[in-house]
Design a protein around this motif. Structure first.
Motif, short mmCIF file in Angstrom:
data_model
loop_
_atom_site.label_atom_id
_atom_site.label_comp_id
_atom_site.label_asym_id
_atom_site.label_seq_id
_atom_site.Cartn_x
_atom_site.Cartn_y
_atom_site.Cartn_z
N LEU A 14 -10.67 -2.72 -1.30
CA LEU A 14 -9.54 -3.61 -1.57
C LEU A 14 -8.79 -3.19 -2.83
O LEU A 14 -9.39 -3.05 -3.92
CB LEU A 14 -10.06 -5.05 -1.74
CG LEU A 14 -9.03 -6.08 -2.19
CD1 LEU A 14 -7.94 -6.26 -1.15
CD2 LEU A 14 -9.70 -7.42 -2.50
N HIS A 15 -7.50 -2.95 -2.66
CA HIS A 15 -6.63 -2.66 -3.80
C HIS A 15 -5.56 -3.73 -3.90
O HIS A 15 -5.10 -4.27 -2.89
CB HIS A 15 -5.92 -1.30 -3.63
CG HIS A 15 -6.82 -0.13 -3.80
ND1 HIS A 15 -6.95 0.54 -4.98
CD2 HIS A 15 -7.64 0.49 -2.90
CE1 HIS A 15 -7.82 1.53 -4.83
NE2 HIS A 15 -8.26 1.53 -3.56
N LYS A 16 -5.17 -4.04 -5.14
CA LYS A 16 -4.05 -4.96 -5.33
C LYS A 16 -3.18 -4.46 -6.47
O LYS A 16 -3.67 -4.14 -7.55
CB LYS A 16 -4.56 -6.38 -5.66
CG LYS A 16 -3.48 -7.37 -6.02
CD LYS A 16 -2.55 -7.68 -4.85
CE LYS A 16 -1.41 -8.58 -5.28
NZ LYS A 16 -0.45 -8.80 -4.19
N TYR A 17 -1.88 -4.35 -6.18
CA TYR A 17 -0.91 -4.00 -7.21
C TYR A 17 0.04 -5.18 -7.42
O TYR A 17 0.46 -5.81 -6.46
CB TYR A 17 -0.04 -2.81 -6.77
CG TYR A 17 -0.77 -1.50 -6.63
CD1 TYR A 17 -0.74 -0.56 -7.67
CD2 TYR A 17 -1.46 -1.17 -5.46
CE1 TYR A 17 -1.38 0.66 -7.54
CE2 TYR A 17 -2.10 0.04 -5.33
CZ TYR A 17 -2.06 0.95 -6.37
OH TYR A 17 -2.70 2.16 -6.23
N PHE A 18 0.34 -5.47 -8.68
CA PHE A 18 1.52 -6.30 -8.98
C PHE A 18 2.57 -5.35 -9.51
O PHE A 18 2.44 -4.85 -10.62
CB PHE A 18 1.20 -7.37 -10.03
CG PHE A 18 0.32 -8.48 -9.53
CD1 PHE A 18 0.82 -9.38 -8.59
CD2 PHE A 18 -0.98 -8.62 -9.97
CE1 PHE A 18 0.01 -10.41 -8.12
CE2 PHE A 18 -1.78 -9.65 -9.50
CZ PHE A 18 -1.28 -10.54 -8.57
N LYS A 19 3.58 -5.05 -8.69
CA LYS A 19 4.53 -3.97 -9.02
C LYS A 19 3.75 -2.68 -9.30
O LYS A 19 3.05 -2.22 -8.42
CB LYS A 19 5.39 -4.36 -10.24
CG LYS A 19 6.19 -5.65 -10.03
CD LYS A 19 7.63 -5.36 -9.68
CE LYS A 19 8.35 -6.62 -9.19
NZ LYS A 19 8.37 -7.68 -10.20
N HIS A 21 1.39 -2.49 -11.62
CA HIS A 21 0.15 -2.86 -12.30
C HIS A 21 -1.00 -2.86 -11.29
O HIS A 21 -1.05 -3.67 -10.38
CB HIS A 21 0.37 -4.25 -12.92
CG HIS A 21 -0.75 -4.69 -13.80
ND1 HIS A 21 -1.68 -3.83 -14.33
CD2 HIS A 21 -1.10 -5.92 -14.25
CE1 HIS A 21 -2.54 -4.49 -15.07
NE2 HIS A 21 -2.21 -5.77 -15.02
N HIS A 22 -1.93 -1.91 -11.47
CA HIS A 22 -3.07 -1.77 -10.56
C HIS A 22 -4.17 -2.74 -10.99
O HIS A 22 -4.87 -2.48 -11.95
CB HIS A 22 -3.57 -0.33 -10.60
CG HIS A 22 -4.37 0.04 -9.39
ND1 HIS A 22 -4.83 1.31 -9.17
CD2 HIS A 22 -4.76 -0.68 -8.32
CE1 HIS A 22 -5.49 1.36 -8.03
NE2 HIS A 22 -5.46 0.16 -7.49
#
Ligand SMILES: Nc1ncnc2c1ncn2[C@@H]1O[C@H](COP(=O)(O)OP(=O)(O)O)[C@@H](O)[C@H]1O
Ligand SMILES: [Mg+2]
Lengths: 247, 354
Positions: A14-19, A21-22
């Protein structure tokens, strides 16, 4: 551990980016039925984001999440249906201020589960009794203390008869004297065999109730093990560092 | 138990009323009741020596009147500026200065009061029947106009609110394409003067083959105009609800629309009640614009009667009717606003139901 038990949650890469921002950097995790998994780690580590990806309050950027075998990132999955199986308890309670405690609890069973008014009322009162607030059925949230509000919030989550419950720092917004009453309710849930994911820094509760601890830092799970292993003999230097700060 | 008129001194013991000197000894001479009472009697007596009714011819007489008025003003000023004088005395003083000014104006302005009354307050002309070939009195016509005004306002408010609410909910879907059109809608109808829009719909639309009656054009115009304002009010209300409310609802499995209907709107509506109410007051006033497209609402009725009767009394009567309806409405919206301010939104709710 417990490989014979039903697999409730499976997280794959699972990966999550905010814009740019990793925030989550490729998490893998399996949670089995009746496990109580405590998540600890410094602020900004991604604990909340991880929990919120699991019921898609945040959209995962990459990877796969299976809830009881259902791929919730697949486009044809009805996420509302999946969410009915997952209770969520927030740091700031988020009770509905225009509804009484009982109405807060009845809202989802009636409108989502299509339960009859009478049955919902009955279950609502049972749950209020379970969290020790039967006499507060008709109180509005702003007439309740923080601890009472959080217990109503837990009852509200339980009203949907979820298969698992996520707690995101449920006692962080509470005055010290109210923390115990909420932790007691959570303790009882754990004893009844509820599958729980708990972000919390209440070491006493974790030691007693958790079956497993995950330590998150910078979007990675840096350490994992039973409370005994992690709390007594932390391997990772950042875990040692973190524990020395909160204990 | 006897109510104690004068609080006993904090040292206690001495329960007797303090003497006159103890109570008023610190008051300067010009604030004393002896002085103010004497001045009052003097002014009362001097009133008999003021010039007779009619516009004064000499400057000297004008000065005499002005000095008299200033003396009364001085007397009132002393009382109003003294925190120790009781409130009823201040109220009397304030009323007195208004009465004296009105009386002096009435006496010496040189106005022809009889002619004025005949022109602006000619109640006979209003109640007479058949004065312009009609079988009803002007009063009845005005009340019929008021009835139409209220109907115009009622339907505009209902349609405007429903449309505004729909626009606000659509806006909350955060769809960029939809938002683009919603923004155009809101900006357009907020920018265009109501009177221009109304004339456009009534006079220009027929050339497009769309002929609407006056009343329909009026209601449509007011609905379109208010939908823009009301949608912005609702939008602000919806956005004022904490995002945690949406998250809690969604986590329980409620759909977007259920969240809106069961959680967001019930809270938002309480927030928007005060601005909504004052918007309704404005809408009722705006119905007067319908007079430009020959709808016989209150204003148009008054204008028509004025020209038939060659007398402006109907306009004065229409003004009175507008005020009669609008002042209570304006008051009500202020009360709503104060109540919201005084108690938190949810607290207001709790005390109502719990
Ligand atoms: N909605 C968001 N938009 C942008 N950045 C976010 C958002 N939510 C969280 N973050 C960032 O993601 C990181 C992890 O946040 P979070 O999951 O809340 O950490 P934790 O719960 O462990 O304290 C933080 O750096 C935070 O600033
Ligand atoms: Mg957090």
């Amino acid at each position: 551990m417990g490989e014979d038990r039903a697999l409730m949650i499976e997280v794959i890469n699972l990966h999550k980016y905010f814009k740019d921002h990793h925030v989550l950097k490729g998490l893998n995790q399996k949670v089995y039925k009746s496990e109580v998994v405590a998540m600890i780690g410094p602020s900004g580590a991604g604990k909340s984001t991880f929990l919120r990806c699991l019921n898609r309050l945040e959209e995962p950027s990459l990877g796969k999440i299976l809830i009881e075998g259902t791929d919730i990132t697949a486009t044809r999955t009805d996420i509302n249906k999946v969410r009915t199986e997952i209770g969520m308890v927030f740091q700031s309670f988020n009770l509905f201020p225009h509804l009484t405690a009982l109405q807060n609890i009845k809202l989802a069973p009636i409108n989502v589960r299509r339960m009859s008014e009478k049955d919902a009322e009955e279950r609502g009162r049972q749950l209020l009794k379970k969290v020790g607030l039967q006499e507060k059925a008709n109180a509005y949230p702003d007439q309740l203390s923080g601890g009472q509000q959080q217990r109503v919030a837990i009852a509200r989550a339980l009203a949907m008869q979820p298969h698992m419950i996520f707690f995101d720092e449920p006692t962080s917004a509470l005055d010290p004297e109210m923390i115990r009453e909420v932790l007691d309710v959570m303790d009882n849930l754990a004893k009844e065999g509820m599958t729980m994911l708990v972000v919390s820094h209440e070491i006493g509760f974790i030691r007693e109730a958790a079956t497993r601890i995950l330590v998150l830092a910078d979007g990675c799970i840096i350490e994992e093990g039973t409370p005994n292993e992690v709390l007594k003999h932390p391997q990772h230097s950042r875990t040692q560092d973190f524990l020395s700060k909160i204990v | 138990m006897m109510p104690e008129m004068v609080p006993s001194p904090p040292t206690g013991g001495n329960k007797t009323r303090p003497s006159w000197r103890e109570r008023f000894g610190h008051v300067p001479w010009f604030r004393r009741y002896e002085f103010l009472g004497g001045l009052f009697l003097l002014l009362l007596a001097l009133a008999f020596f003021l010039p007779p009714f009619g516009r004064p011819q000499s400057t000297l007489v004008w000065i005499e009147i002005a000095v008299y008025f200033l003396a009364v003003l001085f007397w009132v000023g002393i009382i109003l500026s003294d925190i120790e004088k009781p409130n009823w005395m201040k109220a009397i003083a304030a009323v007195l200065i208004v009465l004296v000014f009105g009386w002096l104006f009435y006496q010496y302005s040189g106005a022809r009061w009889d002619k004025l009354a005949h022109a602006f307050f000619n109640w006979e002309i209003l109640s007479a029947t058949g004065s312009y070939g009609s079988t009803t009195s002007a009063w009845i016509e005005l009340l019929a106009g008021l009835w139409l005004t209220l109907q115009l306002a009622f339907f505009s408010i209902i349609f405007g609110t429903v449309l505004g609410l729909i626009l606000a909910v659509l806006r909350n879907l955060h769809d960029p394409v939809l938002n683009f059109f919603l923004t155009i809608w809101v900006d357009f109808f907020r920018a265009i003067p109501i009177i221009v829009l109304m004339m456009l719909i009534y006079y220009a639309f027929p050339y497009l083959g769309i002929t609407l009656s006056g009343v329909v054009s009026g209601v449509l115009t007011l609905t379109l105009n208010s939908s823009a304002y009301i949608s912005e009010i609702f939008r602000a209300g919806i956005e004022s609800i904490h995002y945690g409310q949406v998250e809690a609802s969604r986590a329980l499995g409620l759909t977007t629309m259920q969240t809106m209907r069961l959680v967001i709107l019930p809270q938002a509506i309480r927030v928007v009640m005060p601005p909504l109410a004052s918007n309704y007051v404005a809408m009722l006033k705006d119905t007067a614009i319908c007079s430009v497209i020959a709808i016989l609402e209150l204003l148009k009725t008054a204008i028509t009667l004025q020209s038939w009767l060659a007398n402006p009394t109907p306009l004065v009567a229409a003004t009175a009717l507008y005020l009669l309806i609008l002042i209570p409405m304006a008051r009500f919206s202020s009360v709503l606003e104060n109540r919201m301010k005084a108690r938190g939104v949810s607290r207001a709710l709790a005390s109502k139901k719990g």
